[in-house]
Design a protein around this motif. Structure first.
Motif, PDB file in Angstrom:
ATOM      1  N   LEU A  64      73.275  27.539  33.672  1.00  0.00           N
ATOM      2  CA  LEU A  64      72.454  28.460  34.451  1.00  0.00           C
ATOM      3  C   LEU A  64      73.408  29.288  35.299  1.00  0.00           C
ATOM      4  CD1 LEU A  64      69.549  26.142  35.698  1.00  0.00           C
ATOM      5  CD2 LEU A  64      69.827  27.290  33.517  1.00  0.00           C
TER       6      LEU A  64
ATOM      7  N   GLY B  91      60.847  22.441  40.634  1.00  0.00           N
ATOM      8  CA  GLY B  91      60.818  22.801  39.218  1.00  0.00           C
ATOM      9  C   GLY B  91      62.152  23.275  38.677  1.00  0.00           C
TER      10      GLY B  91
ATOM     11  N   GLU C  87      66.658  28.578  41.108  1.00  0.00           N
ATOM     12  CA  GLU C  87      66.226  29.978  41.124  1.00  0.00           C
ATOM     13  C   GLU C  87      67.386  30.885  40.747  1.00  0.00           C
ATOM     14  OE1 GLU C  87      63.099  31.769  43.941  1.00  0.00           O
ATOM     15  OE2 GLU C  87      65.016  32.393  44.792  1.00  0.00           O
TER      16      GLU C  87
ATOM     17  N   THR D 295      62.544  30.766  37.969  1.00  0.00           N
ATOM     18  CA  THR D 295      62.859  29.354  38.174  1.00  0.00           C
ATOM     19  C   THR D 295      63.148  28.772  36.798  1.00  0.00           C
ATOM     20  OG1 THR D 295      61.422  29.190  40.080  1.00  0.00           O
ATOM     21  CG2 THR D 295      62.017  27.135  39.003  1.00  0.00           C
ATOM     22  N   VAL D 296      64.331  28.219  36.637  1.00  0.00           N
ATOM     23  CA  VAL D 296      64.745  27.705  35.333  1.00  0.00           C
ATOM     24  C   VAL D 296      65.188  26.254  35.494  1.00  0.00           C
ATOM     25  CG1 VAL D 296      66.281  28.051  33.356  1.00  0.00           C
ATOM     26  CG2 VAL D 296      65.513  30.014  34.666  1.00  0.00           C
ATOM     27  N   LYS D 297      64.830  25.477  34.480  1.00  0.00           N
ATOM     28  CA  LYS D 297      65.165  24.059  34.505  1.00  0.00           C
ATOM     29  C   LYS D 297      66.068  23.757  33.306  1.00  0.00           C
ATOM     30  CE  LYS D 297      61.987  21.275  33.136  1.00  0.00           C
ATOM     31  NZ  LYS D 297      60.639  20.795  33.011  1.00  0.00           N
ATOM     32  N   PRO D 298      67.218  23.149  33.514  1.00  0.00           N
ATOM     33  CA  PRO D 298      68.019  22.757  32.352  1.00  0.00           C
ATOM     34  C   PRO D 298      67.368  21.558  31.671  1.00  0.00           C
ATOM     35  CG  PRO D 298      69.135  22.131  34.403  1.00  0.00           C
ATOM     36  CD  PRO D 298      67.850  22.804  34.802  1.00  0.00           C
ATOM     37  N   THR D 299      67.381  21.537  30.352  1.00  0.00           N
ATOM     38  CA  THR D 299      66.810  20.389  29.656  1.00  0.00           C
ATOM     39  C   THR D 299      67.912  19.527  29.054  1.00  0.00           C
ATOM     40  OG1 THR D 299      66.504  21.779  27.718  1.00  0.00           O
ATOM     41  CG2 THR D 299      64.612  21.527  29.168  1.00  0.00           C
ATOM     42  N   SER D 300      69.162  19.824  29.424  1.00  0.00           N
ATOM     43  CA  SER D 300      70.275  19.001  28.948  1.00  0.00           C
ATOM     44  C   SER D 300      70.887  18.298  30.148  1.00  0.00           C
ATOM     45  CB  SER D 300      71.348  19.889  28.318  1.00  0.00           C
ATOM     46  OG  SER D 300      71.990  20.641  29.335  1.00  0.00           O
TER      47      SER D 300
ATOM     48  N   LEU E 136      68.182  24.929  25.535  1.00  0.00           N
ATOM     49  CA  LEU E 136      68.696  23.932  26.483  1.00  0.00           C
ATOM     50  C   LEU E 136      68.148  24.160  27.893  1.00  0.00           C
ATOM     51  CD1 LEU E 136      72.433  23.938  25.331  1.00  0.00           C
ATOM     52  CD2 LEU E 136      70.733  22.187  24.862  1.00  0.00           C
TER      53      LEU E 136
ATOM     54  N   ALA F  52      64.477  25.745  30.215  1.00  0.00           N
ATOM     55  CA  ALA F  52      63.091  26.185  30.170  1.00  0.00           C
ATOM     56  C   ALA F  52      62.820  27.034  31.393  1.00  0.00           C
ATOM     57  CB  ALA F  52      62.165  24.976  30.157  1.00  0.00           C
TER      58      ALA F  52
ATOM     59  N   LYS G 273      58.881  29.825  35.809  1.00  0.00           N
ATOM     60  CA  LYS G 273      58.092  30.978  36.241  1.00  0.00           C
ATOM     61  C   LYS G 273      59.005  32.113  36.670  1.00  0.00           C
ATOM     62  CE  LYS G 273      57.603  28.944  40.773  1.00  0.00           C
ATOM     63  NZ  LYS G 273      56.892  28.525  41.899  1.00  0.00           N
TER      64      LYS G 273
END
Ligand SMILES: Cc1cc2nc3c(=O)[nH]c(=O)nc-3n(C[C@H](O)[C@H](O)[C@H](O)COP(=O)(O)OP(=O)(O)OC[C@H]3O[C@@H](n4cnc5c(N)ncnc54)[C@H](O)[C@@H]3O)c2cc1C
Ligand SMILES: Nc1ncnc2c1ncn2[C@@H]1O[C@H](COP(=O)(O)O)[C@@H](O)[C@H]1O
Lengths: 302, 260
Positions: A103, A112, A115, A126-131, B217, B219, B222
């Motif tokens: 990011l 969540g 930013e 708003t981003v979430k790492p999934t790794s 990798l 999501a 918003k």
């Protein structure tokens, strides 16, 4: 939770951004561990482990290799760098090697995820790492240290691998000399690309003169040769803190804001109500600079 | 020599952006699109390199995105690139840098490019990742934030722009990926004859579905506008009235208009 902080050094100095990385780790309530390409004299002040390697000035292949070794030993949840010419160069190399998320330019930690600015800072996501781990670069100035640094680091020395040597660092060069010292100006009126063409710069200069101030400029205006480089305000120009800063036809990119956001009072003139300069402006005048600035100058000169 | 330039088409940054219904990207209809500003420097540098070396250079410009990106590709052809590749992907806005770099790498692998130019960052995502990720995926040398570029034989000397008025001189050999910073050169405007000539140039369309796609990798939860400065005043209206109002504010809130 654990964060591996990649400190930045240059020309034998530890950069201040290191303490922003520590402030970020504190914000996450995560244990900080640091990596630094320097000798122990430059180790930052905090209570935690610092991995040191005297790998000299920046060599991407070498730094990547050293950091990957620390990642293998420490298994951090986040690998954090400044979003700077060092961080944005190195971060994707680490992310690619680990096949994990990156990011870029985190400005806040929110419910969540993280930013990030997008669309030239006109929107946020708003981003979430999934790794796991994830590589993060943080925006300069977004996470500020509270109080002065304290603590005693525990040092771990890394053995230097044989450098891959695909790129050769051939020294530093300074960009232009400073003909104008904006750092001491009380009033700065800056011109951005919104003036449209070189001839219109005179309108902005006239306002600067009427206010007894200096002319500042954004980078595209300097790159286009409309204004000389010593007037450039921002990350790659000068950092200023006048009593009054007037931004004329300037969008407010972070690289510009980094140079002027310590101004006491900021007036922005922009035809776009949503321009990100609104984030730092005490007054945003929504108008065409070419019409508004002469009207203002005439009143002040009166 | 084979050169690749990667360009992205982005909305005009002076547009009014509206977040879409599921809050993950913008509404794209009604927006004007153009070539990402940083990528204009990349195209120009590729064309200048071709002009420097003569005819034995082939410059491919590549863009991944929906149908509209052919406009940006045509501009690059009119600026002097030899051929265009459009990786067609209607869902490109949902893809993160890792996936975009993966798709470009899937196409570029085996094409033996000697030199790849990208922009430092895209104006819409601003991630500054795709160029470096592409280099890593292709196992190429990568040098970022370049504001000076000189090629001699297969060796390259560049300046990387650092912060605070400092540059780093870096040397390396081809093959390599270079990410271009603002001010590297002066991007040319396509001339009418060159726009006409560009119509004859090859534009290859490759469906993204034909290339290997990496897993996402990240999501996006918003999207929303940033907060304004607390207490910040927005003045709107007729010019003379605005000037009077601003003058009053300056007199009240600052000392710069007080005499002596
Ligand atoms: C590593 C790096 C370092 C950088 N360093 C710097 C730096 O030191 N300094 C710097 O300034 N930039 C720097 N930049 C560039 C920066 O990111 C922006 O591109 C730049 O600041 C934008 O300049 P601008 O606001 O003049 O132009 P634009 O972003 O094009 O904005 C023009 C603005 O004018 C408005 N406008 C247009 N017409 C009118 C009109 N008639 N009346 C009123 N308003 C109008 C538009 O709404 C828009 O908001 C750097 C970039 C990078 C990547
Ligand atoms: N969809 C795309 N198609 C082609 N090139 C791209 C695309 N997205 C990004 N790039 C290239 O990668 C650079 C960095 O983009 P980003 O990582 O999004 O900031 C851009 O300046 C482009 O040169």
């Amino acid at each position: 939770m654990k964060t591996l902080l990649i400190c930045e050094t240059r020309q034998g100095k530890l950069l201040e951004s290191t303490y922003e990385l520590l402030a970020f780790a504190e914000r996450l309530a995560a244990e900080p561990v640091a990596f630094l390409s320097a000798g122990e004299a430059l180790a930052p002040d905090f209570d935690g482990r610092v991995y040191l390697a005297e790998a000299g000035e920046y060599d991407p292949d070498l730094h990547k290799q050293l950091i990957l070794e620390v990642v293998a030993r420490e298994k951090p949840d986040y690998i954090v760098l400044a979003h700077s010419s060092y961080g944005w160069d190195l971060a994707p190399r680490l992310a690619a090697a680990l096949r994990v998320a990156q990011l870029s330019e985190v400005v806040d930690v929110v419910a969540g995820g993280f930013e990030l600015p997008c669309f030239n800072a006109k929107l946020r996501r708003t981003v979430k790492p999934t790794s796991s781990p994830a590589v993060l670069t943080i925006q300069a100035g977004a996470f500020n240290p509270k109080g002065s640094p304290q603590g005693t680091p525990r040092l771990e020395r890394l053995a230097l691998p044989v450098p891959a040597g695909r790129t050769h660092f051939a020294g530093y060069e300074a960009v232009g000399k400073k003909a104008v010292d904006l750092a001491r100006a009380e009033v700065i009126v800056s011109v951005g690309r919104g003036v449209g063409k070189q001839d219109n710069v005179a309108l902005i200069e006239a306002l600067a003169r009427a206010l007894g101030g200096e002319l500042g400029a954004t980078r595209p205006v300097v790159d286009a040769g409309w204004v000389e480089h010593s007037h450039q305000v921002g990350t790659t120009g000068q950092v200023v803190a006048p009593r009054l800063y007037v931004a004329c036809g300037i969008s407010g990119a972070i690289h510009h804001l980094a140079g002027m956001k310590k101004s006491d009072f900021v007036v922005a003139i922009n035809k776009d109500r949503d321009a990100p300069i609104g984030e730092v402006a005490d007054v945003l005048v929504v108008a065409d600079v070419l019409q508004f600035v002469p009207a203002l100058t005439a009143r002040i000169a009166r | 020599m084979k050169i690749l330039v990667c360009i992205k088409q982005v909305p005009d940054m002076e547009s009014r952006f509206k977040v879409n219904r599921d809050g993950t990207w913008i509404e794209e209809q009604d927006l004007a699109f153009r070539m990402n500003e940083y990528d204009e420097f990349a195209v120009e540098q590729a064309v200048q390199t071709k002009e420097q070396l003569g005819t034995d250079v082939d410059v491919t410009v590549l863009s991944l995105g929906p149908g509209r990106v052919t406009e940006a590709l045509k501009k690059a052809l009119a600026m002097g690139c030899d051929r265009a590749v459009h990786i067609q992907d209607e869902a490109s806005a949902q893809k993160e840098p890792w996936q975009i770099a993966g798709l470009i790498a899937a196409y570029a692998r085996g094409q033996a490019y000697d030199l790849v130019f990208t922009g430092l960052q895209s104006q819409d995502r601003g991630s500054a990742q795709v160029g470096v990720l592409l280099a890593e995926l292709l196992g190429m040398v990568c040098v970022t934030t370049v504001i000076d570029f000189a090629l001699k034989g297969t060796s390259v000397s560049v300046s990387r722009e650092l912060e605070g008025g400092l540059k780093a001189a870096v040397q390396f050999d081809l093959p390599a990926v270079v990410t271009c910073q603002l001010g590297l050169n002066t991007p040319r405007y396509p001339t009418l004859p060159n726009i006409m000539k560009a119509r004859q140039k090859e534009l290859l369309v490759v469906p993204a579905a034909d290339l290997l796609l990496e897993q996402a990798l990240t999501a996006t939860e918003k999207m929303y506008p940033p907060a304004r400065k607390e207490g910040g005043l927005v003045l709107e209206g007729e010019i003379d009235d605005l000037a009077d109002r601003l003058l009053a504010v300056l007199k009240e809130k600052t000392t710069v208009l007080r005499q002596g």
